[in-house]
Scaffold this motif. Structure first.
Motif, mmCIF file in Angstrom:
data_model
loop_
_atom_site.group_PDB
_atom_site.id
_atom_site.type_symbol
_atom_site.label_atom_id
_atom_site.label_comp_id
_atom_site.label_asym_id
_atom_site.label_seq_id
_atom_site.Cartn_x
_atom_site.Cartn_y
_atom_site.Cartn_z
ATOM 1 N N ARG A 1 -7.266 5.414 15.284
ATOM 2 C CA ARG A 1 -8.645 5.891 15.123
ATOM 3 C C ARG A 1 -8.668 7.335 14.625
ATOM 4 O O ARG A 1 -9.484 7.710 13.776
ATOM 5 C CB ARG A 1 -9.393 5.766 16.453
ATOM 6 N N GLN A 2 -7.756 8.138 15.142
ATOM 7 C CA GLN A 2 -7.681 9.527 14.696
ATOM 8 C C GLN A 2 -7.323 9.611 13.217
ATOM 9 O O GLN A 2 -7.822 10.480 12.486
ATOM 10 C CB GLN A 2 -6.653 10.283 15.541
ATOM 11 N N LYS A 3 -6.475 8.697 12.761
ATOM 12 C CA LYS A 3 -6.076 8.680 11.350
ATOM 13 C C LYS A 3 -7.262 8.415 10.421
ATOM 14 O O LYS A 3 -7.278 8.875 9.272
ATOM 15 C CB LYS A 3 -4.977 7.647 11.117
ATOM 16 N N VAL A 4 -8.247 7.649 10.901
ATOM 17 C CA VAL A 4 -9.428 7.395 10.076
ATOM 18 C C VAL A 4 -10.131 8.704 9.749
ATOM 19 O O VAL A 4 -10.470 8.987 8.584
ATOM 20 C CB VAL A 4 -10.409 6.441 10.791
ATOM 21 N N PHE A 5 -10.357 9.518 10.766
ATOM 22 C CA PHE A 5 -11.082 10.771 10.558
ATOM 23 C C PHE A 5 -10.243 11.788 9.782
ATOM 24 O O PHE A 5 -10.767 12.531 8.949
ATOM 25 C CB PHE A 5 -11.537 11.328 11.910
ATOM 26 N N GLU A 6 -8.930 11.788 10.032
ATOM 27 C CA GLU A 6 -8.036 12.665 9.259
ATOM 28 C C GLU A 6 -8.051 12.260 7.786
ATOM 29 O O GLU A 6 -8.118 13.117 6.895
ATOM 30 C CB GLU A 6 -6.615 12.565 9.808
ATOM 31 N N SER A 7 -7.995 10.952 7.538
ATOM 32 C CA SER A 7 -7.972 10.449 6.160
ATOM 33 C C SER A 7 -9.284 10.728 5.455
ATOM 34 O O SER A 7 -9.310 11.109 4.276
ATOM 35 C CB SER A 7 -7.673 8.949 6.161
ATOM 36 N N PHE B 1 0.885 -1.151 0.000
ATOM 37 C CA PHE B 1 0.000 0.000 0.000
ATOM 38 C C PHE B 1 0.924 1.203 0.000
ATOM 39 O O PHE B 1 1.520 1.548 1.036
ATOM 40 C CB PHE B 1 -0.899 0.022 1.237
ATOM 41 N N GLY B 2 1.092 1.844 -1.144
ATOM 42 C CA GLY B 2 2.086 2.903 -1.250
ATOM 43 C C GLY B 2 3.462 2.311 -1.061
ATOM 44 O O GLY B 2 3.919 1.504 -1.867
ATOM 45 N N THR B 3 4.136 2.696 0.031
ATOM 46 C CA THR B 3 5.463 2.148 0.326
ATOM 47 C C THR B 3 5.445 1.194 1.520
ATOM 48 O O THR B 3 6.496 0.797 2.005
ATOM 49 C CB THR B 3 6.450 3.300 0.620
ATOM 50 N N ASP C 1 -15.131 3.416 -1.487
ATOM 51 C CA ASP C 1 -14.812 4.331 -0.380
ATOM 52 C C ASP C 1 -13.943 3.636 0.662
ATOM 53 O O ASP C 1 -12.995 4.229 1.193
ATOM 54 C CB ASP C 1 -16.091 4.833 0.285
ATOM 55 N N MET C 2 -14.241 2.383 0.967
ATOM 56 C CA MET C 2 -13.441 1.634 1.933
ATOM 57 C C MET C 2 -12.028 1.426 1.403
ATOM 58 O O MET C 2 -11.050 1.537 2.144
ATOM 59 C CB MET C 2 -14.094 0.294 2.238
ATOM 60 N N ARG C 3 -11.926 1.159 0.112
ATOM 61 C CA ARG C 3 -10.610 0.900 -0.492
ATOM 62 C C ARG C 3 -9.715 2.127 -0.392
ATOM 63 O O ARG C 3 -8.572 2.036 0.057
ATOM 64 C CB ARG C 3 -10.791 0.488 -1.955
ATOM 65 N N VAL C 4 -10.229 3.287 -0.794
ATOM 66 C CA VAL C 4 -9.393 4.488 -0.771
ATOM 67 C C VAL C 4 -9.108 4.932 0.658
ATOM 68 O O VAL C 4 -8.038 5.477 0.949
ATOM 69 C CB VAL C 4 -10.035 5.633 -1.590
ATOM 70 N N LEU C 5 -10.059 4.685 1.579
ATOM 71 C CA LEU C 5 -9.845 5.070 2.957
ATOM 72 C C LEU C 5 -8.749 4.219 3.591
ATOM 73 O O LEU C 5 -7.835 4.751 4.253
ATOM 74 C CB LEU C 5 -11.146 4.905 3.754
ATOM 75 N N VAL C 6 -8.806 2.910 3.378
ATOM 76 C CA VAL C 6 -7.783 2.019 3.927
ATOM 77 C C VAL C 6 -6.414 2.357 3.348
ATOM 78 O O VAL C 6 -5.402 2.394 4.070
ATOM 79 C CB VAL C 6 -8.159 0.540 3.662
ATOM 80 N N LEU C 7 -6.369 2.625 2.055
ATOM 81 C CA LEU C 7 -5.101 2.998 1.421
ATOM 82 C C LEU C 7 -4.538 4.263 2.043
ATOM 83 O O LEU C 7 -3.336 4.337 2.360
ATOM 84 C CB LEU C 7 -5.322 3.191 -0.088
ATOM 85 N N GLU C 8 -5.372 5.267 2.253
ATOM 86 C CA GLU C 8 -4.930 6.535 2.835
ATOM 87 C C GLU C 8 -4.419 6.338 4.259
ATOM 88 O O GLU C 8 -3.398 6.909 4.647
ATOM 89 C CB GLU C 8 -6.083 7.540 2.803
ATOM 90 N N ILE C 9 -5.126 5.544 5.043
ATOM 91 C CA ILE C 9 -4.720 5.302 6.437
ATOM 92 C C ILE C 9 -3.361 4.628 6.500
ATOM 93 O O ILE C 9 -2.468 5.051 7.237
ATOM 94 C CB ILE C 9 -5.774 4.433 7.162
ATOM 95 N N ILE C 10 -3.206 3.571 5.717
ATOM 96 C CA ILE C 10 -1.962 2.783 5.784
ATOM 97 C C ILE C 10 -0.768 3.566 5.262
ATOM 98 O O ILE C 10 0.333 3.492 5.830
ATOM 99 C CB ILE C 10 -2.132 1.452 5.033
ATOM 100 N N THR C 11 -0.966 4.344 4.220
ATOM 101 C CA THR C 11 0.169 5.120 3.677
ATOM 102 C C THR C 11 0.619 6.211 4.653
ATOM 103 O O THR C 11 1.722 6.747 4.515
ATOM 104 C CB THR C 11 -0.191 5.744 2.327
ATOM 105 N N LYS C 12 -0.229 6.533 5.659
ATOM 106 C CA LYS C 12 0.152 7.534 6.668
ATOM 107 C C LYS C 12 0.858 6.903 7.856
ATOM 108 O O LYS C 12 1.303 7.630 8.771
ATOM 109 C CB LYS C 12 -1.098 8.277 7.159
ATOM 110 N N LEU C 13 0.988 5.584 7.889
ATOM 111 C CA LEU C 13 1.628 4.929 9.045
ATOM 112 C C LEU C 13 3.139 5.176 9.022
ATOM 113 O O LEU C 13 3.747 5.266 7.964
ATOM 114 C CB LEU C 13 1.344 3.430 9.016
#
Length: 304
Positions: A183-189, A85-87, A292-304
């Motif tokens: 959990r905070q990353k979900v809302f930020e994403s 997922f990204g890197t 929506d779930m796909r792009v949200l999960v991708l956004e969350i994981i790439t921010k880890l």
């Protein structure tokens, strides 16, 4: 079963998780042998794996893995998909193993033990759930911030039996089960993506299934403080926390649970099937929310 034989079973499961891990590492390229994140894709949410980069990418059916349990439920394909997922090196578990399929808990949660042996530090779990909270609508998302383990309170618990201290403690605290930062990353994403879908935080109650809840049971669960109900996730969360992983869990609300009292025969004609849950409804709601779930999960994981 004697204490010694219980220990033998637990040791065997640990050894089996190691065998599976080594087997997987023989099938995937070096850069994917130590994923950072594991994602469990819930009912109808197998398209989450489509967000993985196209290369390098390796798919392994559950049936090809030694000791690995198989899934028998529609909407759960049954494979591990390794990629980025990204890197971020990630493994997606496309389909899960349920207790109601006839598996003892130590088998249904076995994949999470494998993830632990692989060195995975973060588990992201998704599921399809029924909405008990009257404010929740079909298609909404709920970030779990707590749970009620209904079978666990009655003695059906994934940590029952002798404890394997190689994974975690005998007595596990779960007051911090759901990582605040994640959990905070979900809302930020969701804000970054301008996601046009309501996202709530709430309590998930785990019931064993496979029947959907009666009206009376649903009212009871709602009175206990549950916002959504489902037949998975909590055993996986417990094992992940026992193994020291950070955990994020997201429910897709696929149906509004019927909580109104059953009409009385003396009241005359009534439609008892109104609002009745069914698996086809769950799969269709998941399909519609999949992007929506796909792009949200991708956004969350790439921010880890």
């Amino acid at each position: 079963m004697s204490e010694s034989s219980e220990t033998e079973v637990e040791t065997s499961l640990t050894e089996r998780a190691t065998v599976v891990t080594n087997f997987i590492r023989g099938l995937v390229p070096k850069e994917l042998q130590y994923p950072k994140v594991a994602v469990i894709c819930g009912s109808g949410l197998h398209h989450l794996a489509d967000a993985l980069n196209s290369s390098p990418r390796v798919e392994i059916p559950f049936s090809d893995l030694p000791y690995f349990p198989l899934t028998t439920v529609e909407g759960h394909i049954g494979k591990l998909v390794f990629g980025y997922f990204g890197t971020v090196p990630t493994v997606c578990m496309v389909g899960r193993i349920h207790f109601y399929e006839g598996n003892p808990f130590n088998i249904s949660v076995f994949p999470v033990r494998v993830f632990s042996v692989m060195g995975i530090s973060t588990l992201l779990v998704t599921n399809a759930a029924g909405g008990l909270n009257s404010e929740y609508k079909v298609g909404d998302l709920m970030v779990l911030n707590d749970h009620i383990n209904f079978p666990g309170l009655a003695g059906w618990h994934p940590l029952k039996g002798s404890n394997d201290s190689l994974f975690g403690p005998r007595f596990l605290a779960l007051s911090d089960a759901y990582d605040l930062e994640l959990r905070q990353k979900v809302f930020e994403s969701a804000k970054t993506l301008k996601l046009g879908r309501a996202i709530h935080e709430g309590v998930y109650v785990f019931v064993s299934g496979p029947t959907y809840e009666t009206r009376a049971e649903s009212r009871m669960l709602k009175m206990l403080g549950a916002d959504a109900v489902g037949m998975s996730t909590v055993p996986e969360i417990i094992i992940a926390r026992h193994s020291g992983m950070k955990v994020l869990a997201i429910s897709l609300i696929t149906n509004a649970v019927v909580t109104e009292p059953t009409p009385k025969a003396s009241d005359g004609p009534a439609n008892l099937s109104a609002g009745m849950a069914n698996h086809e409804e769950v799969i269709e709601a998941a399909r519609q929310a999949g992007e929506d779930m796909r792009v949200l999960v991708l956004e969350i994981i790439t921010k880890l």
